[in-house]
Design a protein around this motif. Structure first.
Motif, PDB file in Angstrom:
ATOM      1  N   THR A  66      19.524  -0.207  12.381  1.00  0.00           N
ATOM      2  CA  THR A  66      19.516   1.021  11.589  1.00  0.00           C
ATOM      3  C   THR A  66      18.166   1.190  10.896  1.00  0.00           C
ATOM      4  N   ALA A  67      17.504   2.300  11.141  1.00  0.00           N
ATOM      5  CA  ALA A  67      16.185   2.560  10.559  1.00  0.00           C
ATOM      6  C   ALA A  67      16.308   2.781   9.053  1.00  0.00           C
ATOM      7  N   LEU A  68      15.215   2.502   8.339  1.00  0.00           N
ATOM      8  CA  LEU A  68      15.185   2.664   6.891  1.00  0.00           C
ATOM      9  C   LEU A  68      14.011   3.562   6.517  1.00  0.00           C
ATOM     10  N   ARG A  69      14.302   4.605   5.750  1.00  0.00           N
ATOM     11  CA  ARG A  69      13.253   5.485   5.232  1.00  0.00           C
ATOM     12  C   ARG A  69      12.977   5.106   3.789  1.00  0.00           C
ATOM     13  N   VAL A  70      11.730   4.766   3.513  1.00  0.00           N
ATOM     14  CA  VAL A  70      11.327   4.336   2.173  1.00  0.00           C
ATOM     15  C   VAL A  70      10.881   5.550   1.377  1.00  0.00           C
ATOM     16  N   LEU A  71      11.397   5.653   0.155  1.00  0.00           N
ATOM     17  CA  LEU A  71      11.031   6.749  -0.731  1.00  0.00           C
ATOM     18  C   LEU A  71       9.886   6.350  -1.657  1.00  0.00           C
ATOM     19  N   ASP A  72       9.896   5.106  -2.142  1.00  0.00           N
ATOM     20  CA  ASP A  72       8.851   4.664  -3.062  1.00  0.00           C
ATOM     21  C   ASP A  72       8.714   3.154  -3.007  1.00  0.00           C
ATOM     22  N   THR A 153       9.147  -4.182  -4.111  1.00  0.00           N
ATOM     23  CA  THR A 153      10.472  -3.573  -4.025  1.00  0.00           C
ATOM     24  C   THR A 153      10.338  -2.234  -3.322  1.00  0.00           C
ATOM     25  N   LEU A 154      11.114  -2.072  -2.255  1.00  0.00           N
ATOM     26  CA  LEU A 154      11.160  -0.808  -1.525  1.00  0.00           C
ATOM     27  C   LEU A 154      12.388  -0.044  -2.011  1.00  0.00           C
ATOM     28  N   LEU A 155      12.211   1.202  -2.371  1.00  0.00           N
ATOM     29  CA  LEU A 155      13.321   2.058  -2.769  1.00  0.00           C
ATOM     30  C   LEU A 155      13.587   3.024  -1.629  1.00  0.00           C
ATOM     31  N   ASP A 156      14.798   2.945  -1.039  1.00  0.00           N
ATOM     32  CA  ASP A 156      15.074   3.813   0.097  1.00  0.00           C
ATOM     33  C   ASP A 156      15.651   5.149  -0.370  1.00  0.00           C
ATOM     34  N   VAL A 157      15.850   6.053   0.557  1.00  0.00           N
ATOM     35  CA  VAL A 157      16.290   7.403   0.214  1.00  0.00           C
ATOM     36  C   VAL A 157      17.710   7.435  -0.322  1.00  0.00           C
ATOM     37  N   PHE A 158      18.468   6.360  -0.159  1.00  0.00           N
ATOM     38  CA  PHE A 158      19.836   6.299  -0.669  1.00  0.00           C
ATOM     39  C   PHE A 158      19.924   5.577  -2.004  1.00  0.00           C
ATOM     40  N   GLY A 159      18.766   5.212  -2.584  1.00  0.00           N
ATOM     41  CA  GLY A 159      18.750   4.561  -3.886  1.00  0.00           C
ATOM     42  C   GLY A 159      18.919   3.058  -3.850  1.00  0.00           C
ATOM     43  N   LYS A 160      18.950   2.478  -2.684  1.00  0.00           N
ATOM     44  CA  LYS A 160      19.072   1.021  -2.571  1.00  0.00           C
ATOM     45  C   LYS A 160      17.691   0.387  -2.641  1.00  0.00           C
ATOM     46  N   THR A 161      17.646  -0.855  -3.105  1.00  0.00           N
ATOM     47  CA  THR A 161      16.376  -1.568  -3.196  1.00  0.00           C
ATOM     48  C   THR A 161      16.352  -2.702  -2.178  1.00  0.00           C
ATOM     49  N   HIS A 162      15.163  -2.977  -1.673  1.00  0.00           N
ATOM     50  CA  HIS A 162      14.933  -4.055  -0.715  1.00  0.00           C
ATOM     51  C   HIS A 162      13.708  -4.808  -1.210  1.00  0.00           C
ATOM     52  N   ASN A 163      13.844  -6.120  -1.429  1.00  0.00           N
ATOM     53  CA  ASN A 163      12.765  -6.914  -2.026  1.00  0.00           C
ATOM     54  C   ASN A 163      12.080  -7.796  -0.997  1.00  0.00           C
ATOM     55  N   ILE A 164      10.778  -7.906  -1.150  1.00  0.00           N
ATOM     56  CA  ILE A 164       9.971  -8.858  -0.383  1.00  0.00           C
ATOM     57  C   ILE A 164       9.135  -9.614  -1.399  1.00  0.00           C
ATOM     58  N   ILE A 165       9.258 -10.929  -1.394  1.00  0.00           N
ATOM     59  CA  ILE A 165       8.516 -11.754  -2.344  1.00  0.00           C
ATOM     60  C   ILE A 165       7.538 -12.621  -1.559  1.00  0.00           C
ATOM     61  N   GLU A 166       6.294 -12.569  -1.955  1.00  0.00           N
ATOM     62  CA  GLU A 166       5.229 -13.318  -1.282  1.00  0.00           C
ATOM     63  C   GLU A 166       4.608 -14.263  -2.295  1.00  0.00           C
ATOM     64  N   SER A 167       4.612 -15.550  -1.976  1.00  0.00           N
ATOM     65  CA  SER A 167       4.035 -16.508  -2.912  1.00  0.00           C
ATOM     66  C   SER A 167       2.836 -17.247  -2.348  1.00  0.00           C
ATOM     67  N   ASN A 168       2.598 -17.137  -1.080  1.00  0.00           N
ATOM     68  CA  ASN A 168       1.501 -17.874  -0.451  1.00  0.00           C
ATOM     69  C   ASN A 168       0.262 -17.008  -0.305  1.00  0.00           C
ATOM     70  N   MET A 169      -0.098 -16.313  -1.368  1.00  0.00           N
ATOM     71  CA  MET A 169      -1.229 -15.407  -1.277  1.00  0.00           C
ATOM     72  C   MET A 169      -2.571 -16.125  -1.283  1.00  0.00           C
ATOM     73  N   ASP A 170      -2.551 -17.432  -1.541  1.00  0.00           N
ATOM     74  CA  ASP A 170      -3.813 -18.159  -1.521  1.00  0.00           C
ATOM     75  C   ASP A 170      -4.303 -18.374  -0.094  1.00  0.00           C
ATOM     76  N   LYS A 171      -3.426 -18.111   0.894  1.00  0.00           N
ATOM     77  CA  LYS A 171      -3.864 -18.193   2.284  1.00  0.00           C
ATOM     78  C   LYS A 171      -4.896 -17.108   2.535  1.00  0.00           C
ATOM     79  N   LYS A 172      -5.975 -17.454   3.153  1.00  0.00           N
ATOM     80  CA  LYS A 172      -7.010 -16.461   3.454  1.00  0.00           C
ATOM     81  C   LYS A 172      -6.537 -15.584   4.609  1.00  0.00           C
TER      82      LYS A 172
END
Length: 189
Positions: A66-72, A153-172
């Protein structure tokens, strides 16, 4: 075995398999977003007040059909001292004219109008990832703090949130990969 028992067992098996199929279809229709937050290009800008800017390149995929449309989009930083900061997302035409400089003052423009993720007109689909830049701003007070994690945090058109957490940003990040994905030339540092 008696015929009534066999009929009852078959009925239970069909009943369970029907509910199992129902739940499986329900679960697989819920988008499951995975992604990568590439190391930000960090800078400073004055828009009514001074901001520490973060230009992130996002690469988002959907593991479900199911495709997801991101609002913000929202971004929160967690620092190594335990404090957090929610960044402001920048909107509008004024951000299209950003020019960045390398350490050696080599200027480059990442063509933000074409590469901003929210200007792309397709959803996050199982077949086609959604990728592009998104620009956030935060307090200058945090400039000297070390960042532990980035929470997108992705906010979709239905008001649901989807989180992505990245902690290994020290990788070049491979700048050539980022240049190919975003479609612009990064000057040599």
């Amino acid at each position: 075995m008696d015929a009534k028992l066999i009929v009852a067992i078959i009925g239970v098996i069909f009943g369970i398999s029907g509910w199992t199929t129902f739940f499986y279809n329900h679960i697989t229709h819920i988008p499951k977003i995975k992604g990568r937050i590439f190391s930000p290009i960090v800078g400073q800008i004055k828009i009514e007040k001074d901001y520490r800017t973060f230009l992130f390149y996002l690469y988002l995929t959907n593991n479900r059909k199911t495709a997801l449309r991101v609002l913000d989009y929202e971004m929160e930083l967690k620092f190594t001292d335990g404090t957090t900061e929610k960044l402001e997302r920048f909107y509008g035409n004024g951000i299209y004219n950003f020019t960045f400089s390398t350490i050696n003052n080599n200027a480059f423009n990442p063509k933000l109008k074409e590469t901003l993720i929210y200007n792309k007109q397709h959803p996050i689909d199982q077949k086609e990832p959604l990728h592009g830049f998104v620009l956030f701003g935060g307090s200058l007070d945090s400039f000297d703090k070390d960042i532990e994690t980035y929470k997108l945090t992705l906010l979709d058109v239905f008001g649901k949130t989807h989180n992505i957490i990245e902690s290994n940003m020290d990788k070049k990040i491979n700048l050539n990969l980022l240049s190919d994905l975003a479609g612009f030339d990064i000057p040599q540092i």
